[in-house]
Design a protein around this motif. Sequence first.
Motif, PDB file in Angstrom:
ATOM      1  N   LEU A 190      64.977 -54.830 -10.238  1.00 11.67           N
ATOM      2  CA  LEU A 190      64.504 -55.826 -11.229  1.00 11.67           C
ATOM      3  C   LEU A 190      64.176 -56.992 -10.290  1.00 11.67           C
ATOM      4  O   LEU A 190      63.226 -57.732 -10.888  1.00 11.67           O
ATOM      5  CB  LEU A 190      65.918 -56.069 -12.324  1.00 11.67           C
ATOM      6  CG  LEU A 190      65.360 -56.229 -13.603  1.00 11.67           C
ATOM      7  CD1 LEU A 190      64.296 -55.553 -14.228  1.00 11.67           C
ATOM      8  CD2 LEU A 190      66.465 -56.712 -14.347  1.00 11.67           C
ATOM      9  N   TRP A 191      65.150 -57.457  -9.394  1.00 14.43           N
ATOM     10  CA  TRP A 191      65.061 -58.620  -8.702  1.00 14.43           C
ATOM     11  C   TRP A 191      63.530 -58.539  -7.995  1.00 14.43           C
ATOM     12  O   TRP A 191      62.744 -59.594  -8.090  1.00 14.43           O
ATOM     13  CB  TRP A 191      66.022 -58.780  -7.744  1.00 14.43           C
ATOM     14  CG  TRP A 191      65.961 -57.891  -6.609  1.00 14.43           C
ATOM     15  CD1 TRP A 191      66.899 -56.668  -6.409  1.00 14.43           C
ATOM     16  CD2 TRP A 191      65.158 -57.782  -5.375  1.00 14.43           C
ATOM     17  NE1 TRP A 191      66.534 -56.112  -5.131  1.00 14.43           N
ATOM     18  CE2 TRP A 191      65.607 -56.648  -4.632  1.00 14.43           C
ATOM     19  CE3 TRP A 191      64.324 -58.798  -4.825  1.00 14.43           C
ATOM     20  CZ2 TRP A 191      64.828 -56.305  -3.230  1.00 14.43           C
ATOM     21  CZ3 TRP A 191      63.707 -58.354  -3.628  1.00 14.43           C
ATOM     22  CH2 TRP A 191      64.298 -57.004  -2.768  1.00 14.43           C
TER      23      TRP A 191
ATOM     24  N   GLU B 165      60.934 -58.989 -10.678  1.00 13.47           N
ATOM     25  CA  GLU B 165      60.855 -60.356 -10.964  1.00 13.47           C
ATOM     26  C   GLU B 165      60.242 -61.323 -10.390  1.00 13.47           C
ATOM     27  O   GLU B 165      59.470 -62.333 -10.383  1.00 13.47           O
ATOM     28  CB  GLU B 165      62.307 -60.826 -11.405  1.00 13.47           C
ATOM     29  CG  GLU B 165      62.369 -62.274 -12.023  1.00 13.47           C
ATOM     30  CD  GLU B 165      63.800 -62.513 -12.791  1.00 13.47           C
ATOM     31  OE1 GLU B 165      64.117 -62.213 -13.837  1.00 13.47           O
ATOM     32  OE2 GLU B 165      64.678 -62.796 -11.854  1.00 13.47           O
ATOM     33  N   ARG B 166      60.450 -61.158  -8.865  1.00 15.37           N
ATOM     34  CA  ARG B 166      59.980 -61.992  -7.883  1.00 15.37           C
ATOM     35  C   ARG B 166      58.426 -61.942  -7.968  1.00 15.37           C
ATOM     36  O   ARG B 166      57.751 -62.797  -7.781  1.00 15.37           O
ATOM     37  CB  ARG B 166      60.506 -61.329  -6.236  1.00 15.37           C
ATOM     38  CG  ARG B 166      60.003 -62.254  -5.397  1.00 15.37           C
ATOM     39  CD  ARG B 166      60.920 -62.408  -4.238  1.00 15.37           C
ATOM     40  NE  ARG B 166      60.462 -63.168  -2.977  1.00 15.37           N
ATOM     41  CZ  ARG B 166      60.969 -63.064  -1.858  1.00 15.37           C
ATOM     42  NH1 ARG B 166      61.955 -62.433  -1.631  1.00 15.37           N
ATOM     43  NH2 ARG B 166      60.548 -63.929  -0.862  1.00 15.37           N
TER      44      ARG B 166
ATOM     45  N   ARG C  21      57.104 -63.785 -10.662  1.00 14.31           N
ATOM     46  CA  ARG C  21      57.178 -65.073 -10.744  1.00 14.31           C
ATOM     47  C   ARG C  21      56.042 -65.745  -9.567  1.00 14.31           C
ATOM     48  O   ARG C  21      55.646 -66.738  -9.857  1.00 14.31           O
ATOM     49  CB  ARG C  21      58.507 -65.420 -10.112  1.00 14.31           C
ATOM     50  CG  ARG C  21      59.604 -65.671 -11.249  1.00 14.31           C
ATOM     51  CD  ARG C  21      60.827 -65.904 -10.939  1.00 14.31           C
ATOM     52  NE  ARG C  21      62.026 -65.930 -11.906  1.00 14.31           N
ATOM     53  CZ  ARG C  21      63.185 -65.946 -11.597  1.00 14.31           C
ATOM     54  NH1 ARG C  21      63.605 -65.991 -10.539  1.00 14.31           N
ATOM     55  NH2 ARG C  21      64.123 -65.909 -12.937  1.00 14.31           N
TER      56      ARG C  21
ATOM     57  N   LEU D 164      60.341 -52.551 -19.412  1.00 14.85           N
ATOM     58  CA  LEU D 164      60.455 -53.849 -18.934  1.00 14.85           C
ATOM     59  C   LEU D 164      60.222 -54.792 -20.212  1.00 14.85           C
ATOM     60  O   LEU D 164      59.403 -54.792 -21.011  1.00 14.85           O
ATOM     61  CB  LEU D 164      59.554 -54.178 -17.764  1.00 14.85           C
ATOM     62  CG  LEU D 164      59.849 -53.457 -16.367  1.00 14.85           C
ATOM     63  CD1 LEU D 164      58.624 -53.902 -15.484  1.00 14.85           C
ATOM     64  CD2 LEU D 164      61.157 -54.049 -15.877  1.00 14.85           C
TER      65      LEU D 164
ATOM     66  N   PHE E 244      59.388 -59.231 -20.386  1.00 14.85           N
ATOM     67  CA  PHE E 244      59.019 -60.476 -19.497  1.00 14.85           C
ATOM     68  C   PHE E 244      59.301 -61.608 -20.372  1.00 14.85           C
ATOM     69  O   PHE E 244      58.543 -61.614 -21.711  1.00 14.85           O
ATOM     70  CB  PHE E 244      57.653 -60.649 -19.050  1.00 14.85           C
ATOM     71  CG  PHE E 244      57.295 -59.608 -18.044  1.00 14.85           C
ATOM     72  CD1 PHE E 244      57.510 -59.583 -16.661  1.00 14.85           C
ATOM     73  CD2 PHE E 244      57.006 -58.152 -18.430  1.00 14.85           C
ATOM     74  CE1 PHE E 244      57.079 -58.853 -15.833  1.00 14.85           C
ATOM     75  CE2 PHE E 244      56.624 -57.206 -17.536  1.00 14.85           C
ATOM     76  CZ  PHE E 244      56.855 -57.195 -16.402  1.00 14.85           C
TER      77      PHE E 244
ATOM     78  N   SER F 271      61.677 -64.787 -16.785  1.00 17.63           N
ATOM     79  CA  SER F 271      62.441 -63.651 -16.355  1.00 17.63           C
ATOM     80  C   SER F 271      62.212 -62.408 -16.789  1.00 17.63           C
ATOM     81  O   SER F 271      61.479 -62.019 -17.934  1.00 17.63           O
ATOM     82  CB  SER F 271      63.990 -64.293 -17.080  1.00 17.63           C
ATOM     83  OG  SER F 271      63.606 -64.037 -18.381  1.00 17.63           O
ATOM     84  N   VAL F 272      62.764 -61.219 -16.093  1.00 19.16           N
ATOM     85  CA  VAL F 272      62.613 -59.978 -16.378  1.00 19.16           C
ATOM     86  C   VAL F 272      63.830 -59.267 -16.908  1.00 19.16           C
ATOM     87  O   VAL F 272      64.629 -59.192 -16.131  1.00 19.16           O
ATOM     88  CB  VAL F 272      61.521 -59.254 -15.152  1.00 19.16           C
ATOM     89  CG1 VAL F 272      61.393 -57.941 -15.380  1.00 19.16           C
ATOM     90  CG2 VAL F 272      60.405 -59.960 -14.694  1.00 19.16           C
ATOM     91  N   SER F 273      63.588 -58.284 -17.669  1.00 20.90           N
ATOM     92  CA  SER F 273      64.919 -57.431 -18.136  1.00 20.90           C
ATOM     93  C   SER F 273      64.418 -56.284 -18.463  1.00 20.90           C
ATOM     94  O   SER F 273      63.436 -55.931 -18.795  1.00 20.90           O
ATOM     95  CB  SER F 273      65.587 -58.268 -19.189  1.00 20.90           C
ATOM     96  OG  SER F 273      64.757 -58.453 -20.405  1.00 20.90           O
TER      97      SER F 273
END
Lengths: 168, 325
Positions: free
Chosen positions: A17-18, A21-22, A25, A59, A61, A71-73
């Motif tokens: 996920l990180w 998300e990166r 972003r 996902l 966003f 943020s992403v989840s």
Amino acid sequence: MPHLPPLLAKPVDIAPLWLVERVARMIFSCVLKAHPDLFARLGDYRESRYCFSPSDLQLHFRVVPATQALSVSRGTPPPADAHIEGPIALLLGLLEGRCDADALFFSRDLSVSGDMEAMLALRNTLDDSAIDLPRVIGSFGGPFSPVVTGFARYIRTRVLEGRETAWN
Amino acid sequence: MELICPAGTPAAFREALEAGADAVYCGFRDETNARNFPGLNFSREELRQSIALARRKNVQTFVALNTFMRAGDEALWYSAADDAVALGADALILADFGLMAYVAERYPQQRLHVSVQASASNPDAIRFLVETFNAKRVVLPRVLTVQDIARLTSQIDCEVEIFVFGGLCVMAEGRCSLSSYATGKSPNMNGVCSPASHVRYREEGGSLVSELGAYTINRFGSGEASGYPTLCKGRFDVAGAEGYTFEDPVSLDVIDEIDALRAAGVSALKIEGRQRGRAYVAEVVSVLKKALGATSAERAPLVSRLRTLSEGQRTTSGAYDKRWR
């Protein structure tokens, strides 16, 4: 409906996920740099929380324009004021103003819920912004920028084939 | 015949110019026009730039100030008219007689068009507006047949503009109170029909349920094309029968009637859709521009694709080809 092929969707779905998300972003930041007045049209709706859920990816966003936070989840969609769901290609097409949101709503390719004023404000804001995602993605390519941009444009054309309106 | 095209944003305005508009109509970002939706419309500076761009391409800009002034707050509408004139609008599209009087007295050289919201649909009403306010053009409500329009144009001394494609209002426009009844807000006074603040969508067992205020407007089955949440296109249970009481969720398309409309004396064809995206504007304007120059046999395949962009993914000729049921 232009769903992402499993060959492309699977790596995104299993990526940490990180990392997703990166990357998201980085792209978001680059779009904001190219369009510093992007959210001016939103007015009070800059404070709203917008959730985008690609139906062909596991996902969500969430974007808050006022704080420029993304943020992403995974799993249950995060709390948001307005929520839109549809294939990732169409969501990106909307981001660029290449697809007509009302037409995609009529055809049931998109579903929306929550605060419709906030959603409408965002739709109109993006529609006026002339974001060019392939160019943004291409900017990460360094010396290969033109190649990356060209490839991204090719992918966009293929994915939106038949959904993108005839361009002048 | 001129092609009059919608623009809700500067980007849509540019698309309309590129696609071949003869004139583009737009409004300010406030309740002075009947498409007062969040994030839509033009600031004064955006309008100034858009008018300058249009001039370079020899395209006219019409500014819609087509809501009715609220007593005590007339200054908002007056200043919008002052600014539109100062910015060089080629025509003001007005509905309120008070605002027409203000423009006619202050700016006698300013071209004045009667908005569809004025609901002027008979020779007496139109003659009054021409004689009193020097109106040069009337935009007719979408409640007349082509034969009605032909009879009308022969009895009035001003240009006639009609809607040929896009959202279909089936009411006497400017008089409809359905949105007010359900939400307290209307296109006539607030510039919004079925305001987004009162609209809710939810998924229920595969169906899409649309609500306006306290009313359920429709329940679209899985895969069924959906429409806007307006009361006039709601599906209701009346006397035990479920159906569309006023009109189906459907858009207007009378491109097939272009030759008859030309023969009827129509001067300009209007595309509805200031609330739609620039992609819609680009496609609809370019297709209709081609259709205007095409033979009747060539038109049908040209415009058929536009159906997928339409409300309910269906189109109708509406009252232009009225048949009793």
